[in-house]
Motif scaffolding. Structure first.
Motif, PDB file in Angstrom:
ATOM      1  N   SER A  97     -41.489  62.765  18.739  1.00  0.00           N
ATOM      2  CA  SER A  97     -40.652  62.265  17.658  1.00  0.00           C
ATOM      3  C   SER A  97     -39.938  63.474  17.074  1.00  0.00           C
ATOM      4  CB  SER A  97     -41.498  61.560  16.591  1.00  0.00           C
ATOM      5  OG  SER A  97     -42.471  62.442  16.083  1.00  0.00           O
ATOM      6  N   ILE A  98     -38.833  63.213  16.384  1.00  0.00           N
ATOM      7  CA  ILE A  98     -38.087  64.328  15.820  1.00  0.00           C
ATOM      8  C   ILE A  98     -37.878  64.138  14.322  1.00  0.00           C
ATOM      9  CG2 ILE A  98     -36.910  64.825  17.987  1.00  0.00           C
ATOM     10  CD1 ILE A  98     -34.375  63.623  16.707  1.00  0.00           C
ATOM     11  N   VAL A  99     -37.619  65.249  13.679  1.00  0.00           N
ATOM     12  CA  VAL A  99     -37.300  65.274  12.262  1.00  0.00           C
ATOM     13  C   VAL A  99     -35.993  66.049  12.129  1.00  0.00           C
ATOM     14  CG1 VAL A  99     -38.044  66.046   9.974  1.00  0.00           C
ATOM     15  CG2 VAL A  99     -39.751  65.320  11.674  1.00  0.00           C
ATOM     16  N   MET A 100     -34.970  65.384  11.607  1.00  0.00           N
ATOM     17  CA  MET A 100     -33.684  66.052  11.373  1.00  0.00           C
ATOM     18  C   MET A 100     -33.802  66.880  10.098  1.00  0.00           C
ATOM     19  SD  MET A 100     -31.369  64.854  13.631  1.00  0.00           S
ATOM     20  CE  MET A 100     -29.841  65.032  12.773  1.00  0.00           C
ATOM     21  N   LEU A 101     -33.413  68.120  10.178  1.00  0.00           N
ATOM     22  CA  LEU A 101     -33.443  68.986   9.005  1.00  0.00           C
ATOM     23  C   LEU A 101     -32.014  69.317   8.589  1.00  0.00           C
ATOM     24  CD1 LEU A 101     -36.394  71.218  10.141  1.00  0.00           C
ATOM     25  CD2 LEU A 101     -36.421  69.453   8.408  1.00  0.00           C
ATOM     26  N   ARG A 102     -31.797  69.345   7.287  1.00  0.00           N
ATOM     27  CA  ARG A 102     -30.461  69.580   6.749  1.00  0.00           C
ATOM     28  C   ARG A 102     -30.476  70.746   5.776  1.00  0.00           C
ATOM     29  NH1 ARG A 102     -27.259  65.079   7.950  1.00  0.00           N
ATOM     30  NH2 ARG A 102     -28.466  63.347   8.780  1.00  0.00           N
ATOM     31  N   ASP A 103     -29.337  71.417   5.666  1.00  0.00           N
ATOM     32  CA  ASP A 103     -29.205  72.520   4.720  1.00  0.00           C
ATOM     33  C   ASP A 103     -28.868  71.994   3.328  1.00  0.00           C
ATOM     34  OD1 ASP A 103     -26.470  71.919   4.735  1.00  0.00           O
ATOM     35  OD2 ASP A 103     -25.954  73.596   6.053  1.00  0.00           O
TER      36      ASP A 103
END
Length: 144
Positions: A97-103
């Motif tokens: 599974s993935i986790v999108m990371l944002r600035d």
């Protein structure tokens, strides 16, 4: 609290990694070392190509770039099953599974992935399907 997060990531038996927008590995835990055979020192700074079978790379990068541009993925909640590559060159079956990371600006900065080796289960399922197919063939020949 930061120490706790670091320990959870580092000690997790599953592979946990983070790749930036360009697909360069920036985090690689002990679970990733065990799963893929590369130490963190060997993996950090390398492209995800390190663990992607060559025949799947074009498709992977097409999807990866699209996700980086749009910030949208179908795999935030669902498990994705894909082949992966071990250091020795052998292929393994993985689910992740993935986790999108944002600035701070809300732009995608990269993707964290949590992976598990499911090769043994996949092989058992394949053998069961082959046995079922063989039995169905025998049953249809006996009936016909």
């Amino acid at each position: 609290m930061e120490k706790l997060y670091r320990e959870i990531i580092e000690l997790a038996p599953d592979a946990i990694l983070f790749a930036d927008r360009e697909g360069i590995i920036r985090l690689w835990n002990a679970g990733a070392e065990a799963l893929f055979g590369f130490t963190a020192a060997e993996a950090l700074g390398q492209s995800l190509d390190l663990i992607i079978p060559e025949k799947l790379r074009a498709r992977h990068w097409e999807g990866y770039r699209r996700v980086m541009e749009t910030g949208v993925t179908h795999y935030g909640k669902d498990l994705l099953s894909v082949p992966a590559l071990h250091r020795q060159g052998t292929q393994l079956s993985s689910e992740f599974s993935i986790v999108m990371l944002r600035d701070e600006m809300g732009e995608v900065s990269g993707v964290a992935a949590i992976l598990r080796d499911v090769t043994a289960r996949w092989q058992k399922e394949k053998q069961l399907k082959e046995r079922i197919a063989a039995l169905e063939k025998i049953a249809s020949q006996a009936a016909g």
